[in-house]
Scaffold this active site. Structure first.
Site, short mmCIF file in Angstrom:
data_model
loop_
_atom_site.label_atom_id
_atom_site.label_comp_id
_atom_site.label_asym_id
_atom_site.label_seq_id
_atom_site.Cartn_x
_atom_site.Cartn_y
_atom_site.Cartn_z
N ASP A 64 -25.41 85.38 -12.73
CA ASP A 64 -26.29 84.55 -13.55
C ASP A 64 -26.22 83.12 -13.05
O ASP A 64 -25.17 82.63 -12.66
CB ASP A 64 -25.83 84.59 -15.02
CG ASP A 64 -25.86 85.99 -15.59
OD1 ASP A 64 -26.87 86.69 -15.40
OD2 ASP A 64 -24.85 86.42 -16.19
N ASP A 75 -20.91 81.33 -25.42
CA ASP A 75 -20.13 81.99 -26.46
C ASP A 75 -18.62 81.80 -26.32
O ASP A 75 -17.97 81.23 -27.18
CB ASP A 75 -20.51 83.48 -26.57
CG ASP A 75 -20.61 84.20 -25.23
OD1 ASP A 75 -20.25 83.60 -24.20
OD2 ASP A 75 -21.03 85.37 -25.23
N ASP A 133 -23.35 91.43 -12.41
CA ASP A 133 -24.55 90.72 -11.96
C ASP A 133 -24.21 89.24 -11.81
O ASP A 133 -23.11 88.82 -12.16
CB ASP A 133 -25.71 90.91 -12.97
CG ASP A 133 -25.26 90.72 -14.40
OD1 ASP A 133 -24.38 89.85 -14.63
OD2 ASP A 133 -25.76 91.42 -15.29
P1 ATP Z 1 -21.42 90.85 -18.14
O1 ATP Z 1 -22.71 90.52 -17.41
O2 ATP Z 1 -20.27 91.15 -17.28
O3 ATP Z 1 -21.61 91.83 -19.23
P2 ATP Z 1 -21.65 88.12 -18.96
O4 ATP Z 1 -20.61 87.18 -19.52
O5 ATP Z 1 -22.28 87.72 -17.68
O6 ATP Z 1 -20.96 89.52 -18.89
P3 ATP Z 1 -24.30 88.19 -20.01
O7 ATP Z 1 -24.79 88.94 -21.18
O8 ATP Z 1 -24.80 88.54 -18.66
O9 ATP Z 1 -22.72 88.30 -20.07
O10 ATP Z 1 -24.56 86.65 -20.31
C1 ATP Z 1 -24.38 85.64 -19.34
C2 ATP Z 1 -23.76 84.41 -19.97
O11 ATP Z 1 -24.65 83.88 -20.96
C3 ATP Z 1 -22.46 84.66 -20.72
O12 ATP Z 1 -21.35 84.60 -19.87
C4 ATP Z 1 -22.45 83.54 -21.74
O13 ATP Z 1 -22.00 82.34 -21.15
C5 ATP Z 1 -23.92 83.39 -22.08
N1 ATP Z 1 -24.29 84.19 -23.26
C6 ATP Z 1 -24.79 85.43 -23.28
N2 ATP Z 1 -25.03 85.85 -24.53
C7 ATP Z 1 -24.67 84.85 -25.32
C8 ATP Z 1 -24.70 84.63 -26.74
N3 ATP Z 1 -25.13 85.60 -27.57
N4 ATP Z 1 -24.28 83.45 -27.22
C9 ATP Z 1 -23.86 82.47 -26.38
N5 ATP Z 1 -23.80 82.59 -25.06
C10 ATP Z 1 -24.20 83.75 -24.52
MG MG Z 2 -23.88 88.74 -16.67
#
Ligand code: ATP
Ligand code: MG
Length: 465
Positions: free
Chosen positions: A76, A159, A74
């Site tokens: 963001d 994170d 996705d």
């Molecule tokens: P994917 O969508 O591929 O699972 P993602 O890295 O995009 O991985 P998401 O859960 O969509 O993960 O979160 C988007 C972004 O928000 C992350 O890349 C991170 O920068 C931030 N993020 C998400 N959860 C946390 C958290 N618990 N603590 C700190 N930052 C976070």
């Molecule tokens: Mg994501």
């Protein structure tokens, strides 16, 4: 491959692994992300916000994955606009979340998630006027995370370094505040800041570390890995509904087997599935084989774009914990079938205290397990009735899974495999050939009317599951 992706990028090795107030900037000649790789809806959201005078970037997993030549799950967006300001810009937008407020902008089935830049809120910052925006409990866990900040602040509170990369589709530049590009090149999952504190703030980050390590085939950098084993019990503080969502992400992303291995190695599996972890200890070979085979199957189905049901997965994860409980109840004098029913009910209720499995999945779990009792009973019209049962397929697949882990069923799986493809007359022959002993059938006349009769799957699922 990475060489190709990062064209002439200079390694910023000399830097410490901290987040910086001025980022490393990669121009479009230094990386291989093109506007065309990005969802046009995501680009349009960023541009619309920029035109309205806000800062806006693509951030997180999509930038990381594009640099690794992986299709992002996705897109963001991070912006200086508040959720209310974002909502005002789009007709198709909804503000969601409490602990972490953000905006979903809907384009048909695609959702672009827009988050306002956040700032870290220092420990002990419990001034009355900000406590509704940000708060922590006594162990440092963040309960609310709605203090807005600058782009630099936002980078610091993400994170992992690999998730703190910001891409601007207008200039095609990447801003790297935490040496994330360096860690991508070196295949490392590294927390930003002090690992212990960052896990204490949000213990789910331990699960995320494992998830990204499995998905990207990266190592967890040693300082980020070291505190996990000790802090794993902090997962007990996380609301069970959030853990349910996280567990689905862990096991339904196509890397479930490797994820499971890492969860076990880091002591996280037992926090999520205490009864299964106990079974793993008591009966390691069988339990590991069954869970692993279920996860390998899941990964394969995802690879082939076939549907997977969380119910089957949970049924498999919990199954090895059942026999000990059934036995305990039988030792207390309960007959086998009620003991099985009761053990299943207890086990699911206990599990739901950790991970809130919704009822739409607990019912089918019970039905899949119930099928295991029914599949050996094939005489008369029973086999044909079972074939028509909507849970037959899941029950049959589950039987094969049990056999694959070494359970002895007297060739029941093969029997059903042949039966499904047999002609009517062959089927009649197969039923005739079943000796009463082999089926373990209870002759009708021995049944007492008040006895515990089996009913249709689902009909006997207790309402409190
Ligand atoms: P994917 O969508 O591929 O699972 P993602 O890295 O995009 O991985 P998401 O859960 O969509 O993960 O979160 C988007 C972004 O928000 C992350 O890349 C991170 O920068 C931030 N993020 C998400 N959860 C946390 C958290 N618990 N603590 C700190 N930052 C976070
Ligand atoms: Mg994501």
């Amino acid at each position: 491959m990475l060489k190709k992706l990062f064209k002439s990028f200079r390694s910023p090795l000399r830097r410490a692994h901290q987040s910086h107030s001025s980022p490393e900037v990669l121009t479009n000649h230094q990386h291989c992300i093109h506007r065309g790789d990005i969802s046009r809806y995501a680009t349009s959201v960023v541009e619309r916000l920029q035109q309205a005078g806000y800062q806006a970037y693509l951030v997180g997993g999509c930038v990381r994955d594009l640099l690794l030549d992986i299709d992002p799950k996705d897109f963001d967006v991070a912006t200086s606009a508040t959720p209310e300001q974002v909502r005002a810009e789009f007709r198709n937008a909804r503000v969601i979340g409490r602990r972490f407020k953000l905006v979903h902008v809907h384009f048909g089935r695609e959702i672009i998630e827009v988050a306002t830049f956040r700032a870290n809120h220092p420990e002990g910052d419990d001034e009355e006027d900000s406590s509704h925006l940000a708060s922590r409990n006594e162990s440092g866990r963040i309960l609310r995370d709605n203090v807005y900040g600058s782009l630099e602040d936002d980078a610091q509170r993400r994170d992992f370094t690999i998730n703190a990369l910001y891409y601007d589709p207008s200039t095609e530049r990447i801003l790297d505040y935490a040496n994330g590009v360096h860690d991508i090149r070196n295949h490392l999952v590294r927390l930003i800041g002090d690992p212990t504190q960052r896990y204490q703030e949000d213990p789910v980050r331990m699960l995320r570390a494992v998830r990204f390590a499995a998905k990207l085939d990266f190592d967890i950098e040693k300082h980020s890995a070291a505190p996990i084993y000790k802090l794993a019990p902090m997962l007990r503080e996380i609301p069970s509904a959030r853990l349910f969502e996280e567990v689905l992400k862990l096991f339904l992303a196509g890397y479930a087997e490797f994820t499971y291995e890492l969860l076990v190695d880091y002591g996280l599996f037992g926090e999520l599935f205490p009864a299964s972890a106990a079974a793993l200890k008591a009966n390691p070979d069988y339990t590991d084989e069954l869970i692993r085979n279920a996860l390998i199957n899941t990964d394969l189905r995802i690879q082939q774009n076939k549907p997977v049901t969380p119910a089957f997965l949970f049924a498999a994860l919990l199954w090895p914990a059942l026999p000990a409980r059934v036995l305990k109840l039988q030792e207390r004098g309960m007959p086998p079938i009620p003991a099985m029913q009761e053990a299943a009910h207890e086990l699911i209720s206990e599990q739901c205290q950790r991970i809130a499995i919704p009822k739409r999945f607990t019912m089918p779990i019970r039905e899949i397990w119930d099928m295991q009792e029914r599949l050996p009973r094939r005489s008369g019209k029973r086999a044909d009735l079972l074939l028509e049962n909507p849970r037959f397929r899941a029950g049959y697949d589950f039987l094969l899974l049990r056999e694959s882990a070494g359970e002895q069923t007297g060739g029941l799986g093969d029997w059903w495999t042949v039966y499904q493809d047999a002609s009517d007359s062959e089927r009649r022959g197969m039923i005739r050939d079943l000796s009463q002993d082999a089926t373990g059938e209870v002759p009708r006349k021995r049944r007492r009317s008040g006895g515990k009769r089996k009913r249709a799957p689902g009909a006997d699922a207790p309402s409190h599951d």
